[in-house]
Design a protein around this motif. Structure first.
Motif, PDB file in Angstrom:
ATOM      1  N   UNK A   1       0.832  -1.207   0.000  1.00  0.00           N
ATOM      2  CA  UNK A   1       0.000   0.000   0.000  1.00  0.00           C
ATOM      3  C   UNK A   1       0.871   1.263   0.000  1.00  0.00           C
ATOM      4  N   UNK A   2       0.682   2.095  -1.011  1.00  0.00           N
ATOM      5  CA  UNK A   2       1.416   3.353  -1.131  1.00  0.00           C
ATOM      6  C   UNK A   2       0.834   4.400  -0.184  1.00  0.00           C
ATOM      7  N   UNK A   3       1.712   5.136   0.475  1.00  0.00           N
ATOM      8  CA  UNK A   3       1.278   6.251   1.309  1.00  0.00           C
ATOM      9  C   UNK A   3       0.843   7.417   0.427  1.00  0.00           C
ATOM     10  N   UNK A   4       1.632   7.728  -0.604  1.00  0.00           N
ATOM     11  CA  UNK A   4       1.305   8.758  -1.583  1.00  0.00           C
ATOM     12  C   UNK A   4       1.157   8.095  -2.947  1.00  0.00           C
ATOM     13  N   UNK A   5       0.568   8.773  -3.929  1.00  0.00           N
ATOM     14  CA  UNK A   5       0.382   8.152  -5.244  1.00  0.00           C
ATOM     15  C   UNK A   5       1.695   7.636  -5.825  1.00  0.00           C
ATOM     16  N   UNK A   6       1.681   6.471  -6.456  1.00  0.00           N
ATOM     17  CA  UNK A   6       2.886   5.915  -7.076  1.00  0.00           C
ATOM     18  C   UNK A   6       3.298   6.717  -8.306  1.00  0.00           C
TER      19      UNK A   6
ATOM     20  N   UNK B   1       2.410  11.189 -13.598  1.00  0.00           N
ATOM     21  CA  UNK B   1       3.370  11.444 -14.668  1.00  0.00           C
ATOM     22  C   UNK B   1       3.361  12.931 -15.026  1.00  0.00           C
ATOM     23  N   UNK B   2       4.550  13.503 -15.189  1.00  0.00           N
ATOM     24  CA  UNK B   2       4.664  14.920 -15.530  1.00  0.00           C
ATOM     25  C   UNK B   2       4.620  15.845 -14.344  1.00  0.00           C
ATOM     26  N   UNK B   3       4.570  15.292 -13.124  1.00  0.00           N
ATOM     27  CA  UNK B   3       4.510  16.104 -11.915  1.00  0.00           C
ATOM     28  C   UNK B   3       5.676  15.747 -10.995  1.00  0.00           C
ATOM     29  N   UNK B   4       6.847  16.354 -11.188  1.00  0.00           N
ATOM     30  CA  UNK B   4       7.993  16.051 -10.312  1.00  0.00           C
ATOM     31  C   UNK B   4       7.654  16.317  -8.850  1.00  0.00           C
ATOM     32  N   UNK B   5       8.145  15.411  -7.991  1.00  0.00           N
ATOM     33  CA  UNK B   5       7.896  15.525  -6.549  1.00  0.00           C
ATOM     34  C   UNK B   5       9.192  15.281  -5.793  1.00  0.00           C
ATOM     35  N   UNK B   6       9.121  15.375  -4.487  1.00  0.00           N
ATOM     36  CA  UNK B   6      10.278  15.033  -3.655  1.00  0.00           C
ATOM     37  C   UNK B   6      10.694  13.592  -3.950  1.00  0.00           C
ATOM     38  N   UNK B   7      12.001  13.347  -3.985  1.00  0.00           N
ATOM     39  CA  UNK B   7      12.527  12.015  -4.314  1.00  0.00           C
ATOM     40  C   UNK B   7      12.411  11.089  -3.119  1.00  0.00           C
ATOM     41  N   UNK B   8      11.175  10.861  -2.693  1.00  0.00           N
ATOM     42  CA  UNK B   8      10.924  10.021  -1.520  1.00  0.00           C
ATOM     43  C   UNK B   8       9.597   9.300  -1.683  1.00  0.00           C
TER      44      UNK B   8
ATOM     45  N   UNK C   1      11.378   3.793  -7.211  1.00  0.00           N
ATOM     46  CA  UNK C   1      10.264   4.735  -7.396  1.00  0.00           C
ATOM     47  C   UNK C   1      10.685   6.162  -7.078  1.00  0.00           C
ATOM     48  N   UNK C   2      11.513   6.317  -6.040  1.00  0.00           N
ATOM     49  CA  UNK C   2      11.892   7.667  -5.625  1.00  0.00           C
ATOM     50  C   UNK C   2      12.710   8.383  -6.705  1.00  0.00           C
ATOM     51  N   UNK C   3      13.469   7.609  -7.506  1.00  0.00           N
ATOM     52  CA  UNK C   3      14.197   8.198  -8.631  1.00  0.00           C
ATOM     53  C   UNK C   3      13.200   8.768  -9.642  1.00  0.00           C
ATOM     54  N   UNK C   4      12.172   7.984  -9.953  1.00  0.00           N
ATOM     55  CA  UNK C   4      11.173   8.399 -10.933  1.00  0.00           C
ATOM     56  C   UNK C   4      10.388   9.619 -10.457  1.00  0.00           C
ATOM     57  N   UNK C   5      10.045   9.638  -9.167  1.00  0.00           N
ATOM     58  CA  UNK C   5       9.237  10.729  -8.631  1.00  0.00           C
ATOM     59  C   UNK C   5       9.934  12.079  -8.800  1.00  0.00           C
TER      60      UNK C   5
ATOM     61  N   UNK D   1      11.546  13.171 -11.138  1.00  0.00           N
ATOM     62  CA  UNK D   1      11.513  13.656 -12.516  1.00  0.00           C
ATOM     63  C   UNK D   1      10.124  13.558 -13.147  1.00  0.00           C
ATOM     64  N   UNK D   2       9.116  13.196 -12.356  1.00  0.00           N
ATOM     65  CA  UNK D   2       7.770  13.080 -12.894  1.00  0.00           C
ATOM     66  C   UNK D   2       7.633  11.983 -13.927  1.00  0.00           C
ATOM     67  N   UNK D   3       8.403  10.910 -13.764  1.00  0.00           N
ATOM     68  CA  UNK D   3       8.376   9.788 -14.700  1.00  0.00           C
ATOM     69  C   UNK D   3       7.560   8.639 -14.124  1.00  0.00           C
ATOM     70  N   UNK D   4       6.888   7.905 -15.015  1.00  0.00           N
ATOM     71  CA  UNK D   4       6.052   6.795 -14.562  1.00  0.00           C
ATOM     72  C   UNK D   4       6.750   5.461 -14.550  1.00  0.00           C
ATOM     73  N   UNK D   5       7.900   5.370 -15.224  1.00  0.00           N
ATOM     74  CA  UNK D   5       8.644   4.111 -15.216  1.00  0.00           C
ATOM     75  C   UNK D   5       8.184   3.157 -16.289  1.00  0.00           C
ATOM     76  N   UNK D   6       8.535   1.870 -16.078  1.00  0.00           N
ATOM     77  CA  UNK D   6       8.216   0.849 -17.082  1.00  0.00           C
ATOM     78  C   UNK D   6       6.716   0.764 -17.343  1.00  0.00           C
TER      79      UNK D   6
END
Length: 290
Positions: free
Chosen positions: A163-168, A173-180, A212-216, A218-223
């Motif tokens: 269960x994610x605490x914040x959205x995965x 996508x397209x919304x950079x966030x803290x890398x956490x 996931x934190x790397x992707x967050x 940069x606002x990337x969704x990953x694979x």
């Protein structure tokens, strides 16, 4: 115990084909390669079966060398590096089609008393208040993730209540966030009182979300969205205190750096009552398709 968890436990129950040689199979993966957490957990199972029962892993260091073929068995060869009075060291090489695909070194220790301190557990909501994957994932089908990918994700993670605490990443996508990123996890069913099994299952889960934190950042969704190509390169874990994988564990993850087509994730795993159980570090390939 759910059928999915039963299937995962079967996956970790390696066939012994020689004294220090084991064979494992793979399950269906989200992507057409062997899931890194699976091969790491199987390698740790192989190592653990050559160690006295009173010794448990306190650390592992591993490299993912080649993409694993999920249609072929994996052979794990254990090298008995050292058996000391307090510590035991094992090296495991996983082979497919005659070539090494994974390498792991693990150290085991008998329990002993010592100095005690730990980093405090970060603030996080009660996992019971968070939506399940089955409730979260379908919301994103058709927006950033196609329905078939959602189905594969749910199937691949059915043995784990995650269960994610914040959205995965694939939800924003397209919304950079803290890398956490924070996730709570436990197995979907109770497990036997076998400490090595709980450690191996935490090893399995540790490869699911660490980058996931790397992707967050940069606002990337990953694979899942196809905007990043990634794969695990190396993985290290330190097991500090006893825990159960069938009870809630907080996986608190962050990324201090990404460069050169690689991203670094580091994390701590806490029990629900605040004990620091595991530390994890992983580097992975993180490439933007051209």
């Amino acid at each position: 115990m759910t059928k999915a968890l039963d299937s995962l436990l079967d996956l970790l129950d390696l066939e012994r084909i020689e004294q220090d040689i084991f064979r494992g199979v793979s399950r269906s993966a989200i992507v057409p390669r062997v899931f890194g957490g699976q091969v790491a957990a199987q390698a740790l199972v192989a190592a653990g079966r050559t160690v006295a029962e009173d010794r448990l892993p306190h650390s592992l260091h591993a490299y993912f060398l080649r993409t694993g073929d999920p249609s072929a068995p994996i052979v794990y060869t254990v090298d008995r590096i050292r058996d000391g009075r307090s510590f035991t060291t094992r090296r495991v090489v996983a082979v497919q089609h005659g070539r090494p695909v994974f390498h792991l070194s693990a150290s085991f220790q008998t329990y002993e008393e010592g100095l005690e301190h730990q980093a405090p557990m970060p603030v996080s909501p009660d996992p019971a208040t968070l939506p399940t994957a089955a409730e979260t994932l379908p919301r994103h089908a058709g927006r950033f993730v196609d329905p078939a990918t959602v189905d594969r994700l749910l199937e691949a993670r059915a043995a784990i209540d995650l269960r994610y605490v914040d959205p995965p990443p694939y939800a924003t996508v397209g919304e950079p966030r803290e890398a956490r990123s924070q996730v709570w996890f436990r197995t979907n069913g109770k497990l036997a009182d076998a400490p090595l099994l709980h450690i191996c299952l935490a090893t399995y889960v540790s490869d699911m979300t660490l980058l996931d934190s790397v992707l967050l950042a940069h606002g990337r969704g990953g694979w899942a969205t196809g905007d990043v190509v990634g794969a695990s390169l190396d993985h290290a874990m330190w097991f500090h205190r006893p825990f159960r994988a069938d009870e809630w564990l907080l996986y608190d993850q962050e990324s201090p750096s990404a460069s050169g087509g690689r991203g670094l994730g580091q994390a701590r795993i806490y029990t629900q009552d605040g004990r620091l159980a595991v530390s994890v570090i992983q580097e992975g390939v993180v490439r933007v398709p051209r």
